[in-house]
Design a protein around this motif. Structure first.
Motif, PDB file in Angstrom:
ATOM      1  N   LEU C 161      49.069  22.096  28.607  1.00  0.00           N
ATOM      2  CA  LEU C 161      50.453  22.168  28.096  1.00  0.00           C
ATOM      3  C   LEU C 161      51.655  22.227  29.301  1.00  0.00           C
ATOM      4  N   THR C 162      51.659  21.175  30.046  1.00  0.00           N
ATOM      5  CA  THR C 162      52.382  21.097  31.225  1.00  0.00           C
ATOM      6  C   THR C 162      53.660  20.277  31.111  1.00  0.00           C
ATOM      7  N   ALA C 163      53.993  19.748  30.019  1.00  0.00           N
ATOM      8  CA  ALA C 163      55.174  18.849  29.994  1.00  0.00           C
ATOM      9  C   ALA C 163      55.812  19.175  28.502  1.00  0.00           C
ATOM     10  N   ASP C 164      56.972  18.729  28.113  1.00  0.00           N
ATOM     11  CA  ASP C 164      57.743  18.739  27.180  1.00  0.00           C
ATOM     12  C   ASP C 164      56.731  18.002  26.239  1.00  0.00           C
ATOM     13  N   VAL C 165      56.807  18.592  24.992  1.00  0.00           N
ATOM     14  CA  VAL C 165      55.910  17.970  23.751  1.00  0.00           C
ATOM     15  C   VAL C 165      56.856  17.483  22.898  1.00  0.00           C
ATOM     16  N   HIS C 166      56.572  16.163  22.532  1.00  0.00           N
ATOM     17  CA  HIS C 166      57.501  15.520  21.375  1.00  0.00           C
ATOM     18  C   HIS C 166      56.981  15.190  20.102  1.00  0.00           C
ATOM     19  N   VAL C 167      57.282  15.912  18.842  1.00  0.00           N
ATOM     20  CA  VAL C 167      56.529  16.293  17.859  1.00  0.00           C
ATOM     21  C   VAL C 167      57.508  15.446  16.769  1.00  0.00           C
ATOM     22  N   SER C 168      56.774  14.672  15.711  1.00  0.00           N
ATOM     23  CA  SER C 168      57.286  14.309  14.333  1.00  0.00           C
ATOM     24  C   SER C 168      56.310  14.564  13.285  1.00  0.00           C
ATOM     25  N   GLY C 169      56.775  15.042  12.245  1.00  0.00           N
ATOM     26  CA  GLY C 169      55.953  15.162  11.154  1.00  0.00           C
ATOM     27  C   GLY C 169      56.652  15.085  10.034  1.00  0.00           C
ATOM     28  N   ILE C 170      55.714  14.605   8.708  1.00  0.00           N
ATOM     29  CA  ILE C 170      56.177  14.224   7.491  1.00  0.00           C
ATOM     30  C   ILE C 170      55.722  15.350   6.505  1.00  0.00           C
ATOM     31  N   TYR C 240      53.182  14.227  21.217  1.00  0.00           N
ATOM     32  CA  TYR C 240      52.714  13.699  22.408  1.00  0.00           C
ATOM     33  C   TYR C 240      53.192  14.227  23.630  1.00  0.00           C
ATOM     34  N   LEU C 241      52.489  14.142  24.847  1.00  0.00           N
ATOM     35  CA  LEU C 241      53.040  14.597  25.998  1.00  0.00           C
ATOM     36  C   LEU C 241      52.135  13.935  26.964  1.00  0.00           C
ATOM     37  N   PRO C 242      52.686  13.609  28.160  1.00  0.00           N
ATOM     38  CA  PRO C 242      51.887  13.341  29.380  1.00  0.00           C
ATOM     39  C   PRO C 242      50.918  14.081  29.815  1.00  0.00           C
ATOM     40  N   THR C 243      49.780  13.611  30.264  1.00  0.00           N
ATOM     41  CA  THR C 243      48.624  14.493  30.478  1.00  0.00           C
ATOM     42  C   THR C 243      47.887  13.847  31.770  1.00  0.00           C
ATOM     43  N   GLN C 244      47.075  14.449  32.554  1.00  0.00           N
ATOM     44  CA  GLN C 244      46.205  13.994  33.329  1.00  0.00           C
ATOM     45  C   GLN C 244      44.891  13.745  32.955  1.00  0.00           C
ATOM     46  N   LEU C 245      44.751  14.523  31.738  1.00  0.00           N
ATOM     47  CA  LEU C 245      43.487  14.563  31.143  1.00  0.00           C
ATOM     48  C   LEU C 245      42.990  12.832  30.697  1.00  0.00           C
ATOM     49  N   SER C 246      41.807  12.210  30.752  1.00  0.00           N
ATOM     50  CA  SER C 246      41.383  11.108  30.177  1.00  0.00           C
ATOM     51  C   SER C 246      41.161  11.400  28.722  1.00  0.00           C
ATOM     52  N   LEU C 247      41.173  10.246  27.915  1.00  0.00           N
ATOM     53  CA  LEU C 247      40.886  10.285  26.495  1.00  0.00           C
ATOM     54  C   LEU C 247      39.723  11.037  26.029  1.00  0.00           C
ATOM     55  N   GLU C 248      38.607  10.856  27.132  1.00  0.00           N
ATOM     56  CA  GLU C 248      37.285  11.371  26.910  1.00  0.00           C
ATOM     57  C   GLU C 248      37.366  12.922  27.031  1.00  0.00           C
ATOM     58  N   GLU C 249      38.002  13.203  28.189  1.00  0.00           N
ATOM     59  CA  GLU C 249      38.362  14.790  28.806  1.00  0.00           C
ATOM     60  C   GLU C 249      38.551  15.593  27.492  1.00  0.00           C
ATOM     61  N   ALA C 250      39.812  14.740  27.022  1.00  0.00           N
ATOM     62  CA  ALA C 250      40.746  15.404  26.048  1.00  0.00           C
ATOM     63  C   ALA C 250      39.783  15.655  24.636  1.00  0.00           C
ATOM     64  N   GLN C 251      38.918  14.561  24.444  1.00  0.00           N
ATOM     65  CA  GLN C 251      38.242  14.592  22.986  1.00  0.00           C
ATOM     66  C   GLN C 251      37.232  15.887  23.231  1.00  0.00           C
ATOM     67  N   GLN C 252      36.687  15.944  24.477  1.00  0.00           N
ATOM     68  CA  GLN C 252      35.684  17.097  24.835  1.00  0.00           C
ATOM     69  C   GLN C 252      36.395  18.285  24.620  1.00  0.00           C
ATOM     70  N   LEU C 253      37.440  18.548  24.920  1.00  0.00           N
ATOM     71  CA  LEU C 253      38.265  19.725  25.156  1.00  0.00           C
ATOM     72  C   LEU C 253      38.214  19.973  23.393  1.00  0.00           C
ATOM     73  N   TYR C 254      38.957  19.238  22.830  1.00  0.00           N
ATOM     74  CA  TYR C 254      39.126  19.469  21.634  1.00  0.00           C
ATOM     75  C   TYR C 254      37.846  19.892  20.633  1.00  0.00           C
ATOM     76  N   ARG C 255      36.733  18.944  21.128  1.00  0.00           N
ATOM     77  CA  ARG C 255      35.742  19.298  20.334  1.00  0.00           C
ATOM     78  C   ARG C 255      35.080  20.583  20.477  1.00  0.00           C
ATOM     79  N   ARG C 256      35.303  20.938  21.693  1.00  0.00           N
ATOM     80  CA  ARG C 256      34.567  22.097  22.248  1.00  0.00           C
ATOM     81  C   ARG C 256      35.331  23.438  21.542  1.00  0.00           C
ATOM     82  N   PHE C 257      36.540  23.145  21.583  1.00  0.00           N
ATOM     83  CA  PHE C 257      37.459  24.305  21.098  1.00  0.00           C
ATOM     84  C   PHE C 257      37.364  24.274  19.423  1.00  0.00           C
ATOM     85  N   TYR C 258      37.168  23.363  18.506  1.00  0.00           N
ATOM     86  CA  TYR C 258      37.020  23.537  17.253  1.00  0.00           C
ATOM     87  C   TYR C 258      35.343  23.611  16.824  1.00  0.00           C
ATOM     88  N   GLU C 259      34.482  23.756  17.721  1.00  0.00           N
ATOM     89  CA  GLU C 259      33.103  23.418  17.559  1.00  0.00           C
ATOM     90  C   GLU C 259      32.660  24.466  16.605  1.00  0.00           C
TER      91      GLU C 259
END
Lengths: 333, 333, 333, 333
Positions: C161-170, C240-259
């Motif tokens: 989390l290295t940049a401002d995060v923009h969030v909308s929600g309903i 959303y926020l800008p990140t250096q992570l590729s989509l695959e890296e991000a997906q892997q990070l999330y899957r591992r975190f919630y495994e």
């Protein structure tokens, strides 16, 4: 009355075509010459649009035949271009095209789009009413594009779009047209929410072109999250960006910008979508949180976002009162 | 224009009052003198009814003051009577009361209701347009009463109501007014259905009186199941009874009965409620199954069921075109 | 079974209390000792929550009396604190508080909140399951806070989390509770959209504290636009926020975190809100557009956002299977 | 557990098949052997039914292959018959068919339907639980048929159906299946109402047969007006007929009739549809107006009206607790 504008509709069976029909049948200065629809040719208009029962005895024609003063193209994207390439529409006929075929976009360098031996002016009256008044052919803006631009134009006009803009917006189901798909099924959509075309909605292209028109020296990124909501009519947009403007300055800027525009209103109260449903209005609201200016802008996607704006453009093309045929009773509920 | 009818509204903050405002502000022959509301006195009308933003700068008045040609009473049931007992309304002022205070009912023997030194004519134009044209004071019918009667009047007029009538009907949430209650909460009502006042709805009384007016020699029972539905606008009624009439005979009877009435239409296609939403229309459809005649009738409860019919009655009271100010773009979706 | 956990509910008449009742009545290892409600005291529970007809004969009690192993506080914000200050709850009783009274927030320095002679652990299992398992008192997270955090925790845990995060929600209407107000009226809310507490929603405070917990060295701004939507259950978040992570890296990070977390799932398909309605699940979806990572996260606000998470926390407090009593049939439609 | 019942589903991609999947995946005594779908063969079940994300890794099979203890047929009407005519299902396999192919109807003389070398027992437990317990093959009742019968069975059982019955009912959109059509489009159905198959709904045939079963000496007409409502789940029925029974006698009759049936409840409070949504319950309410007995009966069309009742029948076929796998948390909102 012999002075009425003779109008024709191509593609009158869809949502935008139907809404245009509802408007033109009640327009005091328009006489509807024909309504064309390939799929419904030969059927009474009031069978396809049963809310028009008792309003008209017209029957859909197979061809766009007959001489008219103005032609509305309500065909799908790509179809307008094809139609004009093959049909023999007199050069004198004014055209309002509701598709995206002739809208300017990011890459458009000139002030209008040249195509099919015609020049199409981007038809957002709040952006360039004078150009529309002098135009012959209009590219009617997209629904999301209209709502987002009306939230940003005053800032761009004053050179205040100086940072990335973050936009989220929710659209009703009529925005996606009447074609059947799993996501248009009532069982799926009722009480449901989803996103689509996140960061890549096609309307961003015309928005960026318009902003460049007002603020040529600086381009900013627009990040857009479009939502599908469980309702039929309307688009609700929230945009924000940091600004040096105080809330009062921003309100004054917006009020002044829209002062002479009869459909766009700035409110000081937290608005809700149903304020604009079944009207041609756009309601804009401003808030300031820290240095962040938050802009809400709302329209009815079938009216100010499509058929209503098309009629507004027609009024301008023919020198009528801009609001003729567009003083509509809001649905409110 | 100096000839405009000067109108006043008492009770302009509620659903019916708001809808009346929407109509009268756009009515070409009406000038609105005041809109009274005890609860909102001093507040801009467009704050209470935010869809009127940009349409009016009027402010709610505390009193119904000022001379008007016509007064609309949109107060709650029982309040209209109280108002007229205490206020000094000139005898020359025409009145359209939207409450049930002065409607005829089962026990009313005369052709109109005498009360507060005035004579109130039951204002269902399809039943007695001539009497309305000559009247000074109108009791505007109830919403369910309007929809049910428009489904049965042609039969009664020809003496064909000869058996018990079975009626079911579904109403939107605006039919219950804007007061807050557990059953008006969105979380409760969305995707929900319930019944209320089964077999005992108060509108049955005016319905029976009207039917007796047309068919004095025979009284039939009306069994009525009213449903609350998860939508905001509209009433959908299904009535049936056995009859000797063929479907064709019945259709002819209905078409002839409504031929000269500009808002009620007979359709041969299976209808749906949204055909009439945001219009002053009533759509009627007939089916025959065995010896059972099934009649569908639909209205927008706030328009033909309340404010729209009130304006229709005003038009008749003042000799205007019956449809003046009531050519409304349907919402359709 | 003599080993069942004895549970009590304080404030059982509201939305969260009702949902907790629905869960606990079906929980195989819980026996419900009492359900307190000041407003409904003496009334059968199944009258206030009519969907529980046939499920229980319990009657609301006026007092939170009787010895229980675990006490759920479903009172309004501010009320939980008052209750614990005045009631004599034994120190041995475990507590799950659903209000915001004891949640950590931006300013909280310690790992838990000390109040009323108790230590409250922030009860988001995906953030700190071990601490919850060893805790005695739980501050159950807010609904928006849960949905937003579950979209961001994996990034924070890896320092991304290295940049401002923009969030909308309903959010659906049950998120606002059952109190009656103009914006809870069905006529207003159906087919409508609005925003509230833009950039200033109170849940931001607990979100920021949690993110600091995972990523203490860097704080980022969170810009949040909350929408009210026309549906009853659910929260849909896009961050959303800008990140250096590729989509695959991000997906892997999330899957591992919630495994090893049984309720949070990462999907590769564009999700919709009704996937989680009537379940305790959170569904997360990732997209990458340019350098922008877009994260969708969705929960049922009454379950994973309130009562379901409260039961999940209870399961952890007592060493039960985390999913006990929470294997729920989705509503799906 | 080796004793689990092995179940197979044919036609698992539709609404009823999906709901059955949701139930069987959570049923403590069932192991799902396969889920067949021609259209979705090879695709993960949780892609077609995304609410099942995380609940199962099953993939739709093309064929109904493999030995199972019970086979659920969720194919369209007419398809079940074809399937059994062509597939080689062992005689020992129990079958629950959710289509109307094997339901008894007006003309059926015997106590069950003989077809495809099998005997199908009409599977309404409240009508004939003992016969179901001893059956091998079940014809699961229709959704409207279930709701209407549960409102009338007690009267018929006591010979009190002595006059024409008038029935109106409103169904949610899932009752019409997931096929796309103009009337399933969200834009059309939201906030809309219509009728269909008035006086001629196909479920009347099985209803009449059941009533003759209980009350063979007298046949009464059933007049039925089915409505489409703007919601996804549920059926709400109102039936009425004149009777000599007092309200108290009727209530006692109903309570006694349903006393030993775990899913049907008589309430003294005016009910609403969401009491039963996402449950296998039927709620019945009685009123008396004059000599008219008014009976409200409500179910979730996908549960008690389809998949839930199918599981209830399976439980009876295998001697399980009738409620196994059917203790569902109501959606309530």
């Amino acid at each position: 009355m012999t002075d009425k504008i003779k109008a024709g509709i191509v593609g009158g069976a869809g949502y935008a075509g139907g809404e245009l029909l509802r408007l033109l049948l009640l327009h005091p200065q328009v006489s509807l010459a024909y309504v064309q629809s390939r799929s419904q040719a030969g059927k009474p208009v009031s069978e396809t649009h049963p809310d028009l029962l008792g309003e008209t005895d017209m029957v859909f024609s197979a061809e766009a035949d007959g001489d008219v003063d103005v032609l509305f193209l309500c065909t799908g994207h790509g179809e307008a271009k094809k139609f004009l390439a093959s049909a023999t529409v007199p050069a004198s006929t004014k055209i309002v095209d509701l598709s995206q075929d002739f809208r300017w976009n990011e890459g458009t360098e000139t002030a209008a789009v040249e195509a099919e031996e015609r020049t199409f002016t981007y038809g957002l009256p709040e952006l360039q009413r004078e150009q529309i008044q002098q135009a012959q052919h209009i590219a009617n803006p997209g629904c999301f594009a209209t709502a987002i631009q009306l939230g940003l134009l005053p800032l761009a006009s004053a050179g205040h779009l100086t940072a990335d803009v973050h936009v989220s917006g929710i659209t009703g189901s009529t925005g996606a047209g009447q074609s059947l798909s799993p996501t248009s099924h009532f069982s799926w959509r009722t009480e449901n929410v989803s996103t689509y075309k996140v960061m890549s909605h096609q309307h961003l292209r015309e928005i960026k072109r318009s902003l460049r028109h007002l603020q040529p020296e600086q381009e900013v990124a627009i990040h857009f999250v479009p939502y599908r909501g469980p309702f039929s009519r309307g688009i609700f947009i929230t945009s924000y960006l940091p600004t040096q403007l105080s809330l009062e300055e921003a309100q004054q800027l917006y009020r002044r910008f829209y002062e002479l525009h009869p459909f766009t209103f700035v409110t000081e109260h937290n608005p809700d979508l149903k304020q604009v449903v079944n009207t041609n209005k756009c309601v804009v609201h401003l808030q300031k949180h820290g240095d962040m200016l938050v802009i809400t802008s709302m329209i009815d996607n079938l009216l100010k976002g499509a058929a209503g704006q098309a009629v507004q453009n027609m009024n301008l093309l023919f020198g009528l009162d801009e609001t003729a045929g567009l003083k509509l009773k809001p649905a409110a509920f």
